[in-house]
Design a protein around this motif. Structure first.
Motif, PDB file in Angstrom:
ATOM      1  N   TRP A   1     -11.136   7.357  68.359  1.00 27.27           N
ATOM      2  CA  TRP A   1     -12.091   6.408  68.924  1.00 27.27           C
ATOM      3  C   TRP A   1     -13.520   6.776  68.554  1.00 27.27           C
ATOM      4  O   TRP A   1     -14.314   5.910  68.178  1.00 27.27           O
ATOM      5  CB  TRP A   1     -11.918   6.363  70.442  1.00 27.27           C
ATOM      6  N   ILE A   2     -13.864   8.058  68.642  1.00 28.95           N
ATOM      7  CA  ILE A   2     -15.224   8.496  68.300  1.00 28.95           C
ATOM      8  C   ILE A   2     -15.512   8.244  66.821  1.00 28.95           C
ATOM      9  O   ILE A   2     -16.599   7.771  66.453  1.00 28.95           O
ATOM     10  CB  ILE A   2     -15.406   9.995  68.634  1.00 28.95           C
ATOM     11  N   TYR A   3     -14.547   8.532  65.957  1.00 35.13           N
ATOM     12  CA  TYR A   3     -14.759   8.329  64.520  1.00 35.13           C
ATOM     13  C   TYR A   3     -14.981   6.848  64.204  1.00 35.13           C
ATOM     14  O   TYR A   3     -15.845   6.499  63.395  1.00 35.13           O
ATOM     15  CB  TYR A   3     -13.553   8.852  63.742  1.00 35.13           C
TER      16      TYR A   3
ATOM     17  N   ILE B   1     -18.026  17.818  72.032  1.00 35.58           N
ATOM     18  CA  ILE B   1     -18.199  17.467  70.618  1.00 35.58           C
ATOM     19  C   ILE B   1     -18.327  15.954  70.459  1.00 35.58           C
ATOM     20  O   ILE B   1     -19.166  15.468  69.692  1.00 35.58           O
ATOM     21  CB  ILE B   1     -17.015  18.000  69.796  1.00 35.58           C
ATOM     22  N   GLY B   2     -17.504  15.195  71.179  1.00 37.00           N
ATOM     23  CA  GLY B   2     -17.576  13.740  71.090  1.00 37.00           C
ATOM     24  C   GLY B   2     -18.912  13.202  71.558  1.00 37.00           C
ATOM     25  O   GLY B   2     -19.490  12.297  70.930  1.00 37.00           O
ATOM     26  N   LEU B   3     -19.451  13.750  72.645  1.00 40.63           N
ATOM     27  CA  LEU B   3     -20.747  13.306  73.143  1.00 40.63           C
ATOM     28  C   LEU B   3     -21.866  13.646  72.154  1.00 40.63           C
ATOM     29  O   LEU B   3     -22.790  12.848  71.957  1.00 40.63           O
ATOM     30  CB  LEU B   3     -21.034  13.943  74.500  1.00 40.63           C
ATOM     31  N   ILE B   4     -21.779  14.815  71.536  1.00 33.07           N
ATOM     32  CA  ILE B   4     -22.801  15.203  70.551  1.00 33.07           C
ATOM     33  C   ILE B   4     -22.774  14.257  69.357  1.00 33.07           C
ATOM     34  O   ILE B   4     -23.821  13.781  68.887  1.00 33.07           O
ATOM     35  CB  ILE B   4     -22.586  16.658  70.102  1.00 33.07           C
TER      36      ILE B   4
ATOM     37  N   TRP C   1     -24.166  10.863  70.349  1.00 31.79           N
ATOM     38  CA  TRP C   1     -25.617  10.905  70.518  1.00 31.79           C
ATOM     39  C   TRP C   1     -26.336  10.956  69.168  1.00 31.79           C
ATOM     40  O   TRP C   1     -27.325  10.246  68.951  1.00 31.79           O
ATOM     41  CB  TRP C   1     -25.991  12.122  71.358  1.00 31.79           C
ATOM     42  N   LEU C   2     -25.836  11.794  68.264  1.00 29.51           N
ATOM     43  CA  LEU C   2     -26.454  11.875  66.942  1.00 29.51           C
ATOM     44  C   LEU C   2     -26.303  10.576  66.171  1.00 29.51           C
ATOM     45  O   LEU C   2     -27.186  10.181  65.410  1.00 29.51           O
ATOM     46  CB  LEU C   2     -25.834  13.036  66.152  1.00 29.51           C
ATOM     47  N   SER C   3     -25.190   9.881  66.359  1.00 31.44           N
ATOM     48  CA  SER C   3     -24.977   8.615  65.669  1.00 31.44           C
ATOM     49  C   SER C   3     -25.958   7.560  66.154  1.00 31.44           C
ATOM     50  O   SER C   3     -26.476   6.770  65.362  1.00 31.44           O
ATOM     51  CB  SER C   3     -23.540   8.144  65.886  1.00 31.44           C
TER      52      SER C   3
END
Length: 226
Positions: A45-47, A135-138, A141-143
């Motif tokens: 989902w994050i990807y 890791i997913g939140l980071i 956020w960076l995206s």
């Protein structure tokens, strides 16, 4: 006479009675597989949400889910028997992956999937879940920060008469000249433009300048243009 115990026997007995190499219960197997599968879906989902490349590959994204689960199975296997662990290390050492990774960020997702699989297989479920969440939140956020500022390539083909007016318009932008090609009938400029929003009205302004043949604005991702 007493039984003689040599050094090899001591090592053999100590290795066979290690707490790390005990049989794993069905509950641990189920928890490990469910945990790894859930984390794999979270990576999927994050990807998908943070992908900013040219062509999104569903199969490549699915491989992260399978990679997490398969890594968990490997860790569970080698944690039950030292002989299997040594054999697994030898078998995996001859495997070579030659698939070219276009985006360096994809390597991060691969390591994420492998690390989550290792933690799940080692029954460190809180570490796997909490670490994956961080890791997913980071990454999310960076995206979002990247979306606020994107790089574009502005390509302008114009005649000599439009040179001065084009310079005036480019000074208003956060731009950097990348290349300039001069031919007999026209000049082609390639300019790197940094945009912080979706306002592309300057393209129409430049295209309306007398002497401009055509204007193209391309989103630049580093290796590809889309």
């Amino acid at each position: 006479m007493g039984e003689t115990i040599n050094f090899q026997d001591v090592i053999k007995k100590s290795m066979l009675h290690l707490e790390a190499f005990r049989s794993i219960s069905y509950v641990d197997m189920l928890l490990g597989l469910v945990c790894s599968f859930g984390i794999g879906l979270f990576i999927f989902w994050i990807y998908r949400k943070t992908f900013r490349g040219v062509v999104y590959s569903y199969n490549y994204n699915v491989s992260f889910v399978l990679m997490t689960v398969i890594t968990t199975l490997i860790i569970m296997t080698i944690s039950t028997n030292i002989v299997l662990s040594l054999g697994m290390v030898g078998a995996l050492s001859i495997v070579r992956f030659r698939t070219a990774v276009k985006d360096p960020l994809d390597i991060v997702y691969m390591f994420w999937a492998i690390s989550a699989g290792i933690a799940s297989g080692a029954k460190m479920y809180p570490l796997a879940l909490f670490g994956s969440l961080v890791i997913g939140l980071i990454l999310a956020w960076l995206s979002r920060r990247k979306l606020k500022e994107q790089v574009y390539l502005l390509i302008v083909r114009h005649s000599e008469a439009a040179t001065d007016e084009i310079r005036v318009q480019l000074r208003k932008l956060d731009s950097k000249l990348k290349s300039k090609t001069v031919r007999k009938d026209f000049t082609e400029l390639t300019v790197e433009v940094m945009l912080r929003d979706d306002n592309t009205s300057f393209v129409h302004t430049i295209s309306n300048i007398e002497g401009v043949h055509d204007v193209s604005l391309i989103n630049y991702t580093g290796d590809y243009a889309q």
